[in-house]
Design a protein around this motif. Structure first.
Motif, short mmCIF file in Angstrom:
data_model
loop_
_atom_site.label_atom_id
_atom_site.label_comp_id
_atom_site.label_asym_id
_atom_site.label_seq_id
_atom_site.Cartn_x
_atom_site.Cartn_y
_atom_site.Cartn_z
N VAL A 87 0.86 -1.18 0.00
CA VAL A 87 0.00 0.00 0.00
C VAL A 87 0.90 1.23 0.00
O VAL A 87 1.84 1.32 0.79
CB VAL A 87 -0.93 0.01 1.23
N TRP A 88 0.60 2.17 -0.90
CA TRP A 88 1.41 3.38 -1.03
C TRP A 88 0.58 4.62 -0.74
O TRP A 88 -0.54 4.75 -1.22
CB TRP A 88 1.99 3.48 -2.45
N LEU A 89 1.15 5.52 0.07
CA LEU A 89 0.53 6.80 0.37
C LEU A 89 1.49 7.91 -0.05
O LEU A 89 2.63 7.96 0.42
CB LEU A 89 0.25 6.95 1.87
N GLU A 90 1.02 8.76 -0.96
CA GLU A 90 1.79 9.94 -1.36
C GLU A 90 3.21 9.57 -1.76
O GLU A 90 4.18 10.24 -1.41
CB GLU A 90 1.79 10.96 -0.22
N GLY A 91 3.34 8.46 -2.51
CA GLY A 91 4.65 8.08 -3.03
C GLY A 91 5.52 7.30 -2.07
O GLY A 91 6.67 6.99 -2.40
N GLU A 92 5.02 6.97 -0.86
CA GLU A 92 5.81 6.21 0.11
C GLU A 92 5.02 4.99 0.57
O GLU A 92 3.79 5.03 0.65
CB GLU A 92 6.15 7.08 1.32
N PRO A 93 5.71 3.89 0.90
CA PRO A 93 4.99 2.69 1.37
C PRO A 93 4.35 2.93 2.73
O PRO A 93 4.94 3.57 3.61
CB PRO A 93 6.09 1.63 1.44
N TRP A 94 3.14 2.41 2.90
CA TRP A 94 2.42 2.47 4.17
C TRP A 94 2.53 1.08 4.79
O TRP A 94 1.95 0.12 4.31
CB TRP A 94 0.96 2.85 3.94
N LEU A 95 3.29 0.96 5.87
CA LEU A 95 3.59 -0.33 6.46
C LEU A 95 2.54 -0.75 7.47
O LEU A 95 1.83 0.09 8.04
CB LEU A 95 4.97 -0.30 7.12
N LEU A 96 2.45 -2.05 7.70
CA LEU A 96 1.48 -2.60 8.63
C LEU A 96 1.70 -2.02 10.03
O LEU A 96 2.81 -2.00 10.55
CB LEU A 96 1.61 -4.12 8.68
N GLY A 97 0.61 -1.51 10.63
CA GLY A 97 0.68 -0.94 11.97
C GLY A 97 1.11 0.51 12.02
O GLY A 97 1.10 1.12 13.09
N GLU A 98 1.48 1.08 10.87
CA GLU A 98 1.94 2.47 10.84
C GLU A 98 0.75 3.43 10.84
O GLU A 98 -0.24 3.20 10.15
CB GLU A 98 2.79 2.69 9.59
N ALA A 99 0.84 4.51 11.62
CA ALA A 99 -0.24 5.50 11.75
C ALA A 99 -0.02 6.65 10.78
O ALA A 99 1.10 7.15 10.64
CB ALA A 99 -0.31 6.02 13.17
N ARG A 100 -1.09 7.08 10.11
CA ARG A 100 -1.06 8.22 9.20
C ARG A 100 -2.32 9.07 9.43
O ARG A 100 -3.41 8.53 9.55
CB ARG A 100 -1.03 7.77 7.74
N PHE A 101 -2.15 10.39 9.46
CA PHE A 101 -3.30 11.28 9.61
C PHE A 101 -3.85 11.64 8.23
O PHE A 101 -3.11 11.82 7.27
CB PHE A 101 -2.90 12.57 10.34
N GLY A 102 -5.19 11.72 8.13
CA GLY A 102 -5.82 12.17 6.90
C GLY A 102 -6.14 13.65 7.02
O GLY A 102 -6.06 14.23 8.11
N PRO A 103 -6.56 14.35 5.95
CA PRO A 103 -6.64 13.70 4.63
C PRO A 103 -5.28 13.61 3.96
O PRO A 103 -4.49 14.55 4.03
CB PRO A 103 -7.58 14.63 3.86
N ALA A 104 -4.98 12.46 3.36
CA ALA A 104 -3.74 12.29 2.62
C ALA A 104 -3.91 12.86 1.23
O ALA A 104 -4.98 12.79 0.63
CB ALA A 104 -3.37 10.82 2.55
N GLN A 105 -2.85 13.44 0.71
CA GLN A 105 -2.90 14.06 -0.61
C GLN A 105 -2.15 13.18 -1.62
O GLN A 105 -1.39 12.30 -1.26
CB GLN A 105 -2.26 15.45 -0.56
N GLY A 106 -2.37 13.46 -2.89
CA GLY A 106 -1.66 12.73 -3.93
C GLY A 106 -2.27 11.37 -4.19
O GLY A 106 -3.41 11.08 -3.83
N LYS A 107 -1.49 10.49 -4.81
CA LYS A 107 -1.98 9.19 -5.25
C LYS A 107 -1.88 8.17 -4.12
O LYS A 107 -0.82 7.99 -3.52
CB LYS A 107 -1.18 8.72 -6.46
N LEU A 108 -3.00 7.50 -3.83
CA LEU A 108 -3.05 6.46 -2.80
C LEU A 108 -3.42 5.16 -3.50
O LEU A 108 -4.49 5.05 -4.09
CB LEU A 108 -4.08 6.80 -1.73
N THR A 109 -2.56 4.15 -3.43
CA THR A 109 -2.80 2.92 -4.18
C THR A 109 -2.38 1.69 -3.38
O THR A 109 -1.47 1.75 -2.56
CB THR A 109 -2.03 2.90 -5.51
N ALA A 110 -3.08 0.58 -3.65
CA ALA A 110 -2.62 -0.75 -3.25
C ALA A 110 -2.12 -1.42 -4.52
O ALA A 110 -2.89 -1.63 -5.46
CB ALA A 110 -3.76 -1.55 -2.62
N ARG A 111 -0.84 -1.72 -4.58
CA ARG A 111 -0.22 -2.21 -5.81
C ARG A 111 0.01 -3.71 -5.74
O ARG A 111 0.49 -4.23 -4.74
CB ARG A 111 1.12 -1.51 -6.05
N VAL A 112 -0.33 -4.38 -6.83
CA VAL A 112 -0.21 -5.84 -6.91
C VAL A 112 0.47 -6.20 -8.22
O VAL A 112 0.09 -5.69 -9.27
CB VAL A 112 -1.60 -6.51 -6.84
#
Length: 353
Positions: A87-112
């Protein structure tokens, strides 16, 4: 017979990632109000027609709304037995258990990245992902794919299941080569790319070398390692995109085998068991065979039959054996050509009153 180049395989989704997410996480015990939920644009991607043996790159886009508490990636669970994703947030990987505040900007994707090894109409869940502001408040999605997977190659083999039940003799000094021939027809003209093949495959030869719709492929097996059962997949890349996939299962046996290989167990004096000695050497045959029970206990051995390739011996406890537990060793001296080989079996018996 004709073999589908991909249907022999258990379905494999090997999802190659830009950043690896762990495949476990917290459970979701509650719900998030609909207005506050992260939203996927779609959880089902339709890829239309695709060739088996290729890799599909899939992206599932989503939004992360504003919240007073940080969003946490709670779960990243595989659903097909072998998938991984990032899972990527704003060009960086979002790791399991990691906290992020919304709203997030830019492209948010789950890549497979999906490595396809099957054919036919398909609708499948790949992974399960959960996000929430706490373990008690999260929402879960299943990310799915739908498409028509076509077989690029049709493979004709002169043998039925050519890689199954393949028993080859083995020696430490001289390998016995076995070749298998295939005819491969592609949906388009293709060229097989050079590849380094690992044991037990020594080489692959194909004709013609230039791109064509049909090729004759010869694979060579060289049993140059210890006896045992080996299985895996022959994977040959092509310039057309899809790869040629062939499963194999081969068993290499010693030139001289004895069955059973370790021990004989007896319950009482009524049981009769046999020992079989086999020679797999393509040239040398069985010569003289002598045998001895080391402790000369209650065990009795006598030959049943013998020819140039096989010998069978009968083993039992003598009828007059007294109650008790017995343990001994049976040793064979076997001549093959001009060489003597020693093989031994442990003998155990329990005789009751």
């Amino acid at each position: 017979m004709f073999l589908n180049a991909n249907s022999e395989f258990v379905t494999k989704f090997s999802l190659l990632l830009f950043a690896l997410v762990g495949l476990h996480g917290g459970s979701c015990g509650g719900e998030v109000e609909a207005a506050e939920e992260p939203q996927f644009e779609t959880t089902l991607l339709e890829i239309g027609e695709a060739w088996s043996g290729t890799v599909q790159s899939l992206e599932y886009s989503f939004s992360l709304p504003a919240s007073t508490s940080p969003w946490i990636l709670q779960k990243a669970e595989q659903l097909c037995g072998c998938s991984q994703f990032a899972v990527w947030l704003e060009g960086e990987p979002w790791l399991l258990g990691e906290a992020r505040f919304g709203p997030a900007q830019g492209k948010l994707t789950a890549r497979v990245h999906w490595d396809i090894h099957e054919s036919g109409l398909l609708r499948r869940s790949l992974v399960k992902v959960a996000m929430g502001t706490s373990e008690a408040e999260c929402v879960t999605w299943e990310l799915k794919v739908k498409g028509h997977l076509k077989s690029f190659f049709r493979i004709q083999s002169p043998e039925e299941n050519p890689w199954q039940n393949l028993r080859l003799p083995w020696t430490a000094e001289q390998a016995s080569e076995r070749t298998l021939d295939f005819e491969i027809e592609g949906a388009e003209a293709f060229q097989i790319l050079p590849a380094d093949l690992s044991f037990p495959l020594s080489k692959a030869d194909w004709r013609p070398q230039e791109p064509s719709h049909r090729k004759k492929l010869r694979l060579s097996l060289l049993p140059q390692q210890d006896p045992g059962r080996y299985q895996g997949t022959v994977s040959l890349k092509t310039d057309a995109g899809p790869s040629i996939q062939l499963p194999y299962q081969a068993e290499f046996v010693e030139d001289l085998e004895i069955f059973p290989s370790r021990e004989l167990r007896f319950l009482g004096v009524e049981q009769l068991k046999t020992v079989t000695i086999l020679s797999h050497d393509p040239v040398l045959t069985l010569g003289s065979i002598t045998y001895q029970v080391e402790a000369k206990g209650p065990f009795q051995v006598q030959p049943r039959e013998k020819d140039s390739r096989k010998a069978i011996f009968e083993v039992r406890c003598r009828p007059e054996t007294k109650p008790g537990q017995y343990r001994d060793r049976l040793v064979f001296q076997i001549q093959v050509g001009g060489t003597m080989h020693s093989r031994s079996l442990e003998l155990r018996a329990l005789v009751k009153r």
